[in-house]
Design an enzyme around this catalytic site. Structure first.
Site, PDB file in Angstrom:
ATOM      1  N   PHE A 144       2.755   9.014  -3.044  1.00 56.62           N
ATOM      2  CA  PHE A 144       3.062   7.675  -2.551  1.00 56.62           C
ATOM      3  C   PHE A 144       3.948   7.779  -1.321  1.00 56.62           C
ATOM      4  O   PHE A 144       4.602   8.796  -1.060  1.00 56.62           O
ATOM      5  CB  PHE A 144       3.759   6.835  -3.630  1.00 56.62           C
ATOM      6  CG  PHE A 144       5.099   7.373  -4.054  1.00 56.62           C
ATOM      7  CD1 PHE A 144       6.273   6.942  -3.446  1.00 56.62           C
ATOM      8  CD2 PHE A 144       5.195   8.308  -5.077  1.00 56.62           C
ATOM      9  CE1 PHE A 144       7.505   7.440  -3.839  1.00 56.62           C
ATOM     10  CE2 PHE A 144       6.427   8.814  -5.475  1.00 56.62           C
ATOM     11  CZ  PHE A 144       7.584   8.376  -4.858  1.00 56.62           C
ATOM     12  N   CYS A 145       3.958   6.693  -0.531  1.00 52.16           N
ATOM     13  CA  CYS A 145       4.817   6.579   0.647  1.00 52.16           C
ATOM     14  C   CYS A 145       5.116   5.098   0.850  1.00 52.16           C
ATOM     15  O   CYS A 145       4.791   4.277   0.001  1.00 52.16           O
ATOM     16  CB  CYS A 145       4.172   7.225   1.872  1.00 52.16           C
ATOM     17  SG  CYS A 145       2.542   6.550   2.286  1.00 52.16           S
ATOM     18  N   THR A 146       5.715   4.747   1.954  1.00 55.07           N
ATOM     19  CA  THR A 146       6.182   3.376   2.146  1.00 55.07           C
ATOM     20  C   THR A 146       5.038   2.366   2.178  1.00 55.07           C
ATOM     21  O   THR A 146       5.027   1.403   1.420  1.00 55.07           O
ATOM     22  CB  THR A 146       7.000   3.256   3.446  1.00 55.07           C
ATOM     23  OG1 THR A 146       8.018   4.248   3.443  1.00 55.07           O
ATOM     24  CG2 THR A 146       7.631   1.878   3.565  1.00 55.07           C
TER      25      THR A 146
ATOM     26  N   ILE B 155       4.660   1.762  -1.465  1.00 53.85           N
ATOM     27  CA  ILE B 155       5.793   1.199  -2.209  1.00 53.85           C
ATOM     28  C   ILE B 155       5.937  -0.293  -1.932  1.00 53.85           C
ATOM     29  O   ILE B 155       6.252  -1.083  -2.831  1.00 53.85           O
ATOM     30  CB  ILE B 155       7.096   1.924  -1.816  1.00 53.85           C
ATOM     31  CG1 ILE B 155       6.984   3.419  -2.108  1.00 53.85           C
ATOM     32  CG2 ILE B 155       8.294   1.330  -2.553  1.00 53.85           C
ATOM     33  CD1 ILE B 155       8.016   4.262  -1.367  1.00 53.85           C
TER      34      ILE B 155
END
Length: 308
Positions: free
Chosen positions: A174-176, A203
């Site tokens: 996952f990332c922003t 996120i």
């Protein structure tokens, strides 16, 4: 109230340089501020403004070659979170430094925010946070592995050194906002990893969609605009930015001995020389004088390279 649109889209642009000026102009004409990166592989960025102007600019971007299906994530801010508008040319819209990586070819399995908790709580799943160390420091998912990388470019080397840790595991990343996972999942697939997943919308979409009482997210999410961080429901978080190192700090950190506005914080006090600090103090003086004149000093800004 200002509306922010975080966006990215992988599509081949034949001549990004020819697109730069017109895109900058349409943003300026519609009162939009923020940062957009364009490269041969596509577009990435976050922009902010009022509804009518934002809609015009988003419509313009959707009319660019291959961008008809462009999607974006919206949130709000009480004040304009960007000091100015920048449209920058780049080799990559998010820098990984792997020429064979191509998210347009194939990526990992998208997981909707509502299904993310079930996946990452499975015993055979390893969850990896692909963001930078200073982002992870203020918030991440329960049980996530922190590669402690200073930049996304470091991820391939980290994986090579640590891949044996994840033998017989499914990998969830996952990332922003999702863009880094487009590249990191493509990279792992190219390394022979078959069961690769990533959080759709990143996120930000998770914090928007999943109720706080059901959340496995702890802390705040760093964002590349003047809000600095957001929490559940995408409400603005408590963090501010150290303008010396551009890392997030909490209000209570400003009571520490290492804090000097625009000059140092507890993260960077030992990372800069006295000459650097003297230069920072002069910059801070010019910022103060500009504020007294009711002007925005050009150097007051947040990190301008959105990393989604």
């Amino acid at each position: 109230m200002f509306i922010l649109a975080a966006l990215y889209h992988f599509t081949p642009f034949e001549d990004p340089a020819a697109m730069q000026g017109p895109l900058q102009d349409v943003c300026r004409e519609n009162g939009i501020s923020g940062s957009l990166l364009i490269a041969r592989e596509g577009i990435n960025g976050t922009i902010a403004g009022h509804r009518a102007g934002l809609d015009t600019v988003l419509g313009y971007i959707r009319a660019l070659p291959g961008c008809a299906t462009l999607d974006w994530k919206e949130s709000t801010a009480a004040s304009q979170p960007f000091a100015r508008m920048k449209v920058k040319l780049k080799k990559e819209i998010v820098t990984m430094g792997q020429p064979d990586v191509d998210p347009r070819a194939h990526v990992g399995n998208y997981v909707e925010p509502e299904d993310w908790n079930e996946l990452i709580l499975s015993e055979d799943v390893a969850v990896i946070d692909t963001r930078n160390d200073y982002e992870v420091a203020i918030g991440t998912f329960e049980g996530a592995v922190d590669p402690m990388t200073a930049s996304f470019r470091d991820f391939p080397a980290w994986w090579e050194e640590n891949k044996e840790r994840f033998h017989n595991k499914r990998i969830a990343m996952f990332c922003t906002g999702g863009i880094r996972c487009e590249k990191s999942t493509n990279y792992l697939l190219g390394q022979g990893i078959e069961d690769v997943y990533h959080l759709k919308g990143g996120i930000l979409k998770y914090l928007e969609k999943v109720p706080e009482e059901q959340s496995t997210w702890n802390g705040e999410c760093f964002v590349f605009d003047g809000r600095v961080s957001v929490g559940h429901g995408l409400r603005e978080g408590p963090h501010e930015l150290c303008h010396a190192c551009r890392r997030p700090v909490l209000p209570e950190d400003k009571a520490r001995a290492e804090w000097e506005q625009g000059v140092s914080c507890h993260h960077c006090i030992g990372e800069t020389t006295e000459s650097d600090k003297t230069r920072f103090r002069e910059r801070q003086k010019q910022i103060r004088l500009a504020a007294e004149r009711g002007e925005q000093h050009i150097k007051v800004d947040v990190p301008v390279e959105p990393l989604g």
